[in-house]
Design a protein around this motif. Sequence first.
Motif, mmCIF file in Angstrom:
data_model
loop_
_atom_site.group_PDB
_atom_site.id
_atom_site.type_symbol
_atom_site.label_atom_id
_atom_site.label_comp_id
_atom_site.label_asym_id
_atom_site.label_seq_id
_atom_site.Cartn_x
_atom_site.Cartn_y
_atom_site.Cartn_z
ATOM 1 N N THR A 222 3.406 -12.796 -11.918
ATOM 2 C CA THR A 222 2.669 -11.585 -12.265
ATOM 3 C C THR A 222 2.800 -10.556 -11.149
ATOM 4 O O THR A 222 2.934 -10.907 -9.979
ATOM 5 N N SER A 223 2.768 -9.311 -11.551
ATOM 6 C CA SER A 223 2.855 -8.196 -10.610
ATOM 7 C C SER A 223 1.808 -7.166 -11.039
ATOM 8 O O SER A 223 1.827 -6.690 -12.171
ATOM 9 N N HIS A 224 0.870 -6.896 -10.118
ATOM 10 C CA HIS A 224 -0.282 -6.069 -10.477
ATOM 11 C C HIS A 224 -0.243 -4.686 -9.846
ATOM 12 O O HIS A 224 -0.046 -4.563 -8.644
ATOM 13 N N THR B 295 -0.588 -2.546 -4.756
ATOM 14 C CA THR B 295 -0.027 -3.526 -5.696
ATOM 15 C C THR B 295 -0.235 -4.913 -5.101
ATOM 16 O O THR B 295 -0.415 -5.065 -3.894
ATOM 17 N N SER B 296 -0.185 -5.925 -5.955
ATOM 18 C CA SER B 296 -0.043 -7.293 -5.470
ATOM 19 C C SER B 296 0.760 -8.076 -6.492
ATOM 20 O O SER B 296 0.789 -7.706 -7.674
ATOM 21 N N TRP B 297 1.452 -9.116 -6.043
ATOM 22 C CA TRP B 297 2.350 -9.860 -6.924
ATOM 23 C C TRP B 297 2.568 -11.250 -6.366
ATOM 24 O O TRP B 297 2.575 -11.440 -5.149
ATOM 25 N N GLY B 298 2.684 -12.218 -7.281
ATOM 26 C CA GLY B 298 2.783 -13.590 -6.806
ATOM 27 C C GLY B 298 3.462 -14.544 -7.769
ATOM 28 O O GLY B 298 3.435 -14.344 -8.990
ATOM 29 N N VAL B 299 4.092 -15.535 -7.186
ATOM 30 C CA VAL B 299 4.542 -16.714 -7.941
ATOM 31 C C VAL B 299 4.158 -17.943 -7.117
ATOM 32 O O VAL B 299 3.945 -17.844 -5.912
ATOM 33 N N SER B 300 4.087 -19.082 -7.775
ATOM 34 C CA SER B 300 3.552 -20.269 -7.121
ATOM 35 C C SER B 300 4.363 -21.515 -7.447
ATOM 36 O O SER B 300 5.358 -21.466 -8.181
ATOM 37 N N THR B 301 3.888 -22.654 -6.908
ATOM 38 C CA THR B 301 4.509 -23.949 -7.201
ATOM 39 C C THR B 301 4.472 -24.283 -8.697
ATOM 40 O O THR B 301 5.134 -25.211 -9.140
ATOM 41 N N GLN C 94 2.704 6.883 -8.421
ATOM 42 C CA GLN C 94 4.064 6.627 -8.930
ATOM 43 C C GLN C 94 4.791 5.591 -8.093
ATOM 44 O O GLN C 94 5.470 4.726 -8.617
ATOM 45 N N GLU C 95 4.647 5.730 -6.771
ATOM 46 C CA GLU C 95 5.338 4.811 -5.878
ATOM 47 C C GLU C 95 4.807 3.381 -6.059
ATOM 48 O O GLU C 95 5.582 2.427 -6.061
ATOM 49 N N ALA C 96 3.494 3.262 -6.215
ATOM 50 C CA ALA C 96 2.902 1.933 -6.391
ATOM 51 C C ALA C 96 3.332 1.323 -7.722
ATOM 52 O O ALA C 96 3.627 0.129 -7.812
ATOM 53 N N ILE C 97 3.397 2.150 -8.751
ATOM 54 C CA ILE C 97 3.850 1.634 -10.059
ATOM 55 C C ILE C 97 5.311 1.209 -9.973
ATOM 56 O O ILE C 97 5.702 0.148 -10.480
ATOM 57 N N ALA D 199 0.857 -1.192 0.000
ATOM 58 C CA ALA D 199 0.000 0.000 0.000
ATOM 59 C C ALA D 199 0.889 1.237 0.000
ATOM 60 O O ALA D 199 1.890 1.282 0.716
ATOM 61 N N HIS D 200 0.529 2.226 -0.827
ATOM 62 C CA HIS D 200 1.391 3.394 -1.043
ATOM 63 C C HIS D 200 0.589 4.688 -1.055
ATOM 64 O O HIS D 200 -0.607 4.685 -1.316
ATOM 65 N N ALA D 201 1.335 5.792 -0.834
ATOM 66 C CA ALA D 201 0.700 7.101 -0.795
ATOM 67 C C ALA D 201 0.480 7.685 -2.199
ATOM 68 O O ALA D 201 -0.388 8.535 -2.393
#
Lengths: 496, 496
Positions: free
Chosen positions: B240-242, B269-275, B181-184, B176-178
């Motif tokens: 993926t990075s959202h 933002t959210s971002w993830g990788v998996s098995t 730009q920071e979130a991107i 979470a960002h203010a």
Amino acid sequence: MSKGIPKRSEDYSLWYNEIIKRADLAENSGVRGCMVIKPYGFGIWEAMRDQLDRMFKQTGHVNAYFPLFIPKSYLSKEASHVEGFAKECAVVTHYRLKNAEDGSGVIVDPEAKLEEELIVRPTSETVIWSTYKNWIQSYRDLPLLINQWANVVRWEMRTRLFLRTAEFLWQEGHTAHATSQEAIAETRQMLDVYARFAEEWMALPVIRGVKSESERFAGAVDTYCIEALMQDGKALQAGTSHFLGQNFAKAFDVKFATKEGGLDLVWGTSWGVSTRLIGALIMAHSDDQGLVLPPRLAPLQVVIVPIYKGEEQLAAISEKVAEIKQALLARGISVRYDDRDTERPGFKFAEWELKGVPVRLALGQRDLQNGTIEVARRDTGEKQSMAADDNLASAIEALLADIQQSIYEKALAFRQENTHVVNSWDEFTQVLEEKGGFLLAHWDGTAETEEKIKEQTKATIRCIPLPGQLEGTQEEGACVLTGKPSRQRVVFARAY
Amino acid sequence: MSKGIPKRSEDYSLWYNEIIKRADLAENSGVRGCMVIKPYGFGIWEAMRDQLDRMFKQTGHVNAYFPLFIPKSYLSKEASHVEGFAKECAVVTHYRLKNAEDGSGVIVDPEAKLEEELIVRPTSETVIWSTYKNWIQSYRDLPLLINQWANVVRWEMRTRLFLRTAEFLWQEGHTAHATSQEAIAETRQMLDVYARFAEEWMALPVIRGVKSESERFAGAVDTYCIEALMQDGKALQAGTSHFLGQNFAKAFDVKFATKEGGLDLVWGTSWGVSTRLIGALIMAHSDDQGLVLPPRLAPLQVVIVPIYKGEEQLAAISEKVAEIKQALLARGISVRYDDRDTERPGFKFAEWELKGVPVRLALGQRDLQNGTIEVARRDTGEKQSMAADDNLASAIEALLADIQQSIYEKALAFRQENTHVVNSWDEFTQVLEEKGGFLLAHWDGTAETEEKIKEQTKATIRCIPLPGQLEGTQEEGACVLTGKPSRQRVVFARAY
Ligand SMILES: [Zn+2]
Ligand SMILES: [Zn+2]
């Protein structure tokens, strides 16, 4: 920072909740009984997990991962297991949602009903033994020494952060062996691993013992446990290790070809500790000023606070701190320089005290001139001035080891003061009411007597201590309630 | 050991399944769509997780833990999110079982129906943003940089070990960002972390790009991704990075007091990788002899096999091996001495080849006399004799680095050979049919054209590559299907 933590002596339960809240460890979520473990609390769990994982691997175990869901029919296969676990569990019945026709949101799609309901695992014996059936054919496939780190769910009605939550994190070891002796040795080995972890890492003295039949794990032949004493005189079970006999092998038909050409049922064990340990850590060591963490499990071991007026002083202090920080990091000591310019030193001192950081360093202009630094230890509150020279890092390392040892010794002394030998029913009830703690009493070995004592006093048998655990327990006598013969004293207490 | 692995060229899909089975990585469980990750497969996941966790921490993130269950109403709060995730999920409707009256086992207790159904998390944006609402009041509380390692469940109809399973393990970062730009910048930073991990640790070259609107994460403003090419010419999305914009802040009313005294919605933002990454690792590097693992992720990097006749030779060899093993361990190289007396060397060679151990050492009587050792590398199959002296461990260390690099270069060369610039619809369909791989083609930017291409060819837009990712993509042109103007080439492929 105003603390407003109630004193332990005033309201122990509220004190516990406030410590968790103010030290930013965890909180209740919007989901009934499920907690959010906040980053600082999770840092403690990571330290615990990393060390336990090392100990499991050193004793020959490997990690694996088994399904979250258990088909309902699996649970029924072991008769006493289903009695123990089926009663409070989360049941998945459907696999799809759909839009409500009135546009009010989403509803469960009645078309998407599962043929067989799935249980969110309360523990994984059943799903793991159904898998072991395919992995074990011959004595050559044994032993299987597997551990899993996982979340589990038990639908508890009354929940308490860390101590009892619907969902919790844990590890569960599940091993399979060719002989009874080997499985018992494994059960005992893992009990020792837990006891060593509790004493050497959590600084928490524990009693190793075996559970009475009524406190036994559902499906086990014997449940071994480690029991610890909290500061309010109540006991907390910190870990269990179960000898499963051939119960789950029978339930899931897991047999192996023996070296001698026969076909035998496999012998099993399971053992686990959970995020409950964080609750134990808090309750055992913390004080009215906040959390007290043993250095070996502290997410942050040293904090450095600058005392300055103006940018110029700060720059000079920061330069010195950079050196110190480097030297501490080189010794594997975690350290944070708290140079926030939004808070005053007094606020920072209180905050790090609340969070239980074992050592606080403070460096001001005068220290800089004298080549000294103020060193404060969290456990006793003692402050001293040390030389800020090349020996500082090793002195801090020694101090951390001393703090670890002192916290343990303090907890051990507390336990000794609060362990009472009682020899009559009057003494039992009086000591329990007036002092609490561990009561070493004779018991006639029957579930009836155990139940009566529990009904009358809320005290339960925490364990039948193993030889060598507690002086004076390995002697014969007469049951405190019935006067019938007793083979040894057992440990009674009110418990979490 | 007879292998019986089909060739990749004959049946790629069966080859993949057999590799997983024969190398002991995972298997289907008795629970539909859920896999058991076996110890050797889990060892790969542990190596991945440990390195990713280090990279997350180096970029300032901390771990935490949020509930497994999401109240149904949470899902509905973000409109496009519920569309994407509510359709295939496990729904908990009850919290108790009871004994069936006819004694046939346990049944769901109809009395124990939840007032509001709980969804087993398919992803945690909703439960996390409902928590962030309480954690964020002011710009001083930002940024929040939190990651979670967890299991998630998506009710997939057609499952495939590692690539698509109902339950899988992953990490999900939620920040979470203010400011926007920071979130991107965070979204892009984590894309870079994933790309570096894929390339430097998995030895897997990836294209960094952004998803077209139809492939975007449900609830995101932009989805960035890394795309890799498998040996059968199909693409695999590896992470993926959202950039979530203010969508979840809006849905959960998460506002903060700005420095300037205003009140603003938080950026996320959210971002993830998996098995799933384990599936990618297998498909990218393995061969007809079995698994090929990059040394940096191999659970076991070196295996040593003794070649001997009789106890006396074995004893002499074992003595030398103990020295070598010690020297390798001292360099942090994992090593196993395979002195099983139940199997012959040829069997052992085949087994470790199948399991993808990067380096195999074999030591016989003649080696002992000559002061040499046979060194075989798994990736190329090359064998050489090395001096078994004090320099051996550093030579093996260099060899492991060389293998890591070679595997990457081989995969990169493969991708280059299988990346084709196509300029017309005929060329597009012909190259896709005959060669597969990545097609760099112009596209008019509309979802309609994308959908038509998918319907006709099963190829989808894997990503719109970022500048600098692929030569020749940053030029204008005309859409391969419609001829309408295109701002740059995009990457098409059939995909997992
Ligand atoms: Zn006493
Ligand atoms: Zn081409």
